[in-house]
Structure formats: structure tokens, C-alpha cells
Design an enzyme around this catalytic site. Structure first.
Site, PDB file in Angstrom:
ATOM      1  CE  LYS A  99      12.396 -71.714   7.104  1.00 43.04           C
ATOM      2  NZ  LYS A  99      12.566 -72.161   5.684  1.00 43.04           N
ATOM      3  CE1 TYR A 132       7.311 -72.663   4.499  1.00 43.42           C
ATOM      4  CE2 TYR A 132       7.788 -74.076   6.368  1.00 43.42           C
ATOM      5  CZ  TYR A 132       8.125 -73.010   5.555  1.00 43.42           C
ATOM      6  OH  TYR A 132       9.278 -72.291   5.791  1.00 43.42           O
ATOM      7  CG  PHE A 167      10.094 -79.510  -0.978  1.00 40.68           C
ATOM      8  CD1 PHE A 167       9.467 -78.654  -0.081  1.00 40.68           C
ATOM      9  CD2 PHE A 167      10.251 -79.085  -2.288  1.00 40.68           C
ATOM     10  CE1 PHE A 167       9.002 -77.414  -0.468  1.00 40.68           C
ATOM     11  CE2 PHE A 167       9.783 -77.835  -2.692  1.00 40.68           C
ATOM     12  CZ  PHE A 167       9.159 -77.000  -1.772  1.00 40.68           C
ATOM     13  NE  ARG A 181      11.707 -63.680   0.448  1.00 38.11           N
ATOM     14  CZ  ARG A 181      11.345 -64.972   0.374  1.00 38.11           C
ATOM     15  NH1 ARG A 181      10.454 -65.481   1.228  1.00 38.11           N
ATOM     16  NH2 ARG A 181      11.863 -65.774  -0.521  1.00 38.11           N
ATOM     17  CB  THR A 227      14.774 -70.384  -1.541  1.00 35.70           C
ATOM     18  OG1 THR A 227      13.765 -69.383  -1.663  1.00 35.70           O
ATOM     19  CG2 THR A 227      14.216 -71.616  -0.864  1.00 35.70           C
ATOM     20  NE  ARG A 250      16.405 -68.620   3.455  1.00 33.78           N
ATOM     21  CZ  ARG A 250      15.239 -68.459   2.851  1.00 33.78           C
ATOM     22  NH1 ARG A 250      15.149 -67.779   1.718  1.00 33.78           N
ATOM     23  NH2 ARG A 250      14.145 -68.987   3.378  1.00 33.78           N
ATOM     24  CG  ASN A 257      15.864 -72.130   3.893  1.00 34.00           C
ATOM     25  OD1 ASN A 257      15.202 -72.229   4.917  1.00 34.00           O
ATOM     26  ND2 ASN A 257      15.328 -71.909   2.708  1.00 34.00           N
ATOM     27  CG  HIS A 284       9.022 -68.092   6.715  1.00 34.13           C
ATOM     28  ND1 HIS A 284       8.617 -68.576   5.489  1.00 34.13           N
ATOM     29  CD2 HIS A 284       8.126 -67.125   7.067  1.00 34.13           C
ATOM     30  CE1 HIS A 284       7.513 -67.942   5.129  1.00 34.13           C
ATOM     31  NE2 HIS A 284       7.193 -67.048   6.067  1.00 34.13           N
ATOM     32  CD  GLU A 292       3.829 -66.221   5.825  1.00 34.14           C
ATOM     33  OE1 GLU A 292       3.891 -66.897   4.785  1.00 34.14           O
ATOM     34  OE2 GLU A 292       4.774 -65.509   6.228  1.00 34.14           O
TER      35      GLU A 292
HETATM   36  P1  DAT Z   1      11.286 -69.203   0.835  1.00 32.28           P
HETATM   37  O1  DAT Z   1      11.481 -69.844   2.200  1.00 32.28           O
HETATM   38  O2  DAT Z   1      12.548 -68.538   0.355  1.00 32.28           O
HETATM   39  O3  DAT Z   1      10.089 -68.285   0.777  1.00 32.28           O
HETATM   40  P2  DAT Z   1       9.693 -71.147  -0.671  1.00 32.28           P
HETATM   41  O4  DAT Z   1       8.482 -70.421  -0.179  1.00 32.28           O
HETATM   42  O5  DAT Z   1       9.803 -71.393  -2.141  1.00 32.28           O
HETATM   43  O6  DAT Z   1      11.033 -70.395  -0.206  1.00 32.28           O
HETATM   44  O7  DAT Z   1       9.809 -72.567   0.037  1.00 32.28           O
HETATM   45  C1  DAT Z   1       9.505 -72.687   1.415  1.00 32.28           C
HETATM   46  C2  DAT Z   1      10.520 -73.611   2.041  1.00 32.28           C
HETATM   47  O8  DAT Z   1      10.409 -74.911   1.461  1.00 32.28           O
HETATM   48  C3  DAT Z   1      11.983 -73.205   1.819  1.00 32.28           C
HETATM   49  O9  DAT Z   1      12.430 -72.212   2.718  1.00 32.28           O
HETATM   50  C4  DAT Z   1      12.679 -74.508   2.029  1.00 32.28           C
HETATM   51  C5  DAT Z   1      11.704 -75.502   1.405  1.00 32.28           C
HETATM   52  N1  DAT Z   1      12.067 -75.769   0.009  1.00 32.28           N
HETATM   53  C6  DAT Z   1      11.834 -74.963  -1.051  1.00 32.28           C
HETATM   54  N2  DAT Z   1      12.309 -75.509  -2.183  1.00 32.28           N
HETATM   55  C7  DAT Z   1      12.855 -76.702  -1.824  1.00 32.28           C
HETATM   56  C8  DAT Z   1      13.513 -77.751  -2.516  1.00 32.28           C
HETATM   57  N3  DAT Z   1      13.716 -77.702  -3.834  1.00 32.28           N
HETATM   58  N4  DAT Z   1      13.947 -78.833  -1.803  1.00 32.28           N
HETATM   59  C9  DAT Z   1      13.738 -78.900  -0.476  1.00 32.28           C
HETATM   60  N5  DAT Z   1      13.125 -77.949   0.250  1.00 32.28           N
HETATM   61  C10 DAT Z   1      12.693 -76.867  -0.413  1.00 32.28           C
HETATM   62 MG    MG Z   2       8.102 -68.629   0.769  1.00 34.92          MG
END
Ligand code: DAT
Ligand code: MG
Length: 140
Positions: free
Chosen positions: A11, A51, A59, A87, A93, A104, A114, A117, A128
Site C-alpha cells: 500500500k 474496496y 472510513f 494473512r 488489520t 503490520r 497498514n 492488503h 481480486e
Molecule cells: P484487512 O485489510 O485486514 O482485510 P478489512 O478488509 O476489514 O481489513 O478492511 C480493509 C481496509 O480498510 C483495512 O486494511 C484498512 C481499512 N480499515 C479497516 N477498518 C478500519 C477502521 N476501523 N478505520 C480506518 N480504516 C479501516
Molecule cells: Mg479485507
């Protein structure tokens, strides 16, 4: 155990800080092979589409802006149980909850920035991968 493919994105926070090589080394050290790779700058449409599952989340707007802010490196990783293995290499996350030795934990700025992805299931991995790569761009 099955050989799988998963989509990885290095990222903007990580490309900006020149961490691309260190992150790819973590994948390779753990037995994942990079079978496709490109550095791109996401358009708003690409970031929103990628996304889309999160579009109702508070967010979402910030996440899309962040993903467009700097180049990303999108890759297909291949290996045994690649989806779960990646993962585990990535960590939780929110880096505050990530295990020691994960990407991370070691590199992420915060829950949004973070660093990486990784696809979360076989169906999302297939979607994806197809979102960014055509079949002829993936060389196993
Ligand atoms: P991951 O990337 O671990 O699969 P996710 O699919 O729940 O996590 O969320 C996608 C992305 O969205 C994550 O990498 C960062 C952002 N994100 C998730 N939860 C968040 C939050 N509470 N505040 C801000 N950004 C967030
Ligand atoms: Mg995810």
C-alpha cells in the site's frame, strides 16, 4: 495442502517509505512466490471498485483517498495455503493487535495505513486477482 494464489497489495504508506523490497522478502522467506507484479497508481474508480464491499463504512472515503495517494504494488502470490499464509505474514488489520514479526506489526502506521492488503478467502482471491491481472500476466 493445496497450492493457492492470493492477491497482495503493497500500500501507499509502504511504497512511500521504500519498504517494497523488505515486504516482498517476507513473502519469499515464507515460501510464497511472486507470480505476477506491477506498480500502479490507482484511479478513484479502481480504488472504489476494489474496496466496494466497504462502501457503507464510515472510513470508506478516507480509505479510497489514501489508496490513491501514492503508487501501490499489486502482486499475485502463489504457494501452499497462500491465502491464509499471507494473512499470517501480514498480521491483524490494526497493527496494535498484530503479532510480533508480522508486516503490520513491524511497518504499519495505523489501522488505515497498514502497509499491505491480502485476499481473505478463495472466492475473493479469484475476484481480486482478476480485478488487476489478465491470465497471460500471471506466470507460475
Ligand atoms: P484487512 O485489510 O485486514 O482485510 P478489512 O478488509 O476489514 O481489513 O478492511 C480493509 C481496509 O480498510 C483495512 O486494511 C484498512 C481499512 N480499515 C479497516 N477498518 C478500519 C477502521 N476501523 N478505520 C480506518 N480504516 C479501516
Ligand atoms: Mg479485507
Amino acid at each position: 495442502m493445496a497450492i493457492e494464489r492470493t492477491l497482495s497489495i503493497i500500500k501507499p504508506d509502504a511504497t512511500r517509505r521504500n519498504l517494497t523490497g523488505q515486504i516482498i522478502a517476507r513473502f519469499e522467506e515464507k515460501g510464497l512466490r511472486v507470480v505476477a507484479s506491477k506498480r500502479i497508481k490507482l484511479s478513484q474508480a479502481q480504488a472504489e471498485g476494489f474496496y466496494a464491499v466497504h462502501k457503507e463504512r464510515s472510513f470508506f472515503g478516507e480509505l479510497v483517498e489514501y489508496m490513491m495517494s501514492e503508487p501501490v504494488v499489486v502482486q499475485v502470490l502463489e504457494g501452499e495455503n497462500a491465502i491464509l499464509a499471507n494473512r499470517e505474514i501480514m498480521g491483524a488489520t490494526n497493527p496494535a493487535n498484530a503479532d510480533e514479526g508480522t508486516i503490520r506489526k513491524d511497518f504499519a502506521v495505523d489501522v488505515q495505513e497498514n502497509s499491505v492488503h491480502g485476499s481473505d478467502a478463495p472466492e475473493t482471491a479469484a475476484e481480486e486477482i482478476a480485478y488487476f491481472f489478465s491470465a497471460c500476466e500471471i506466470v507460475g
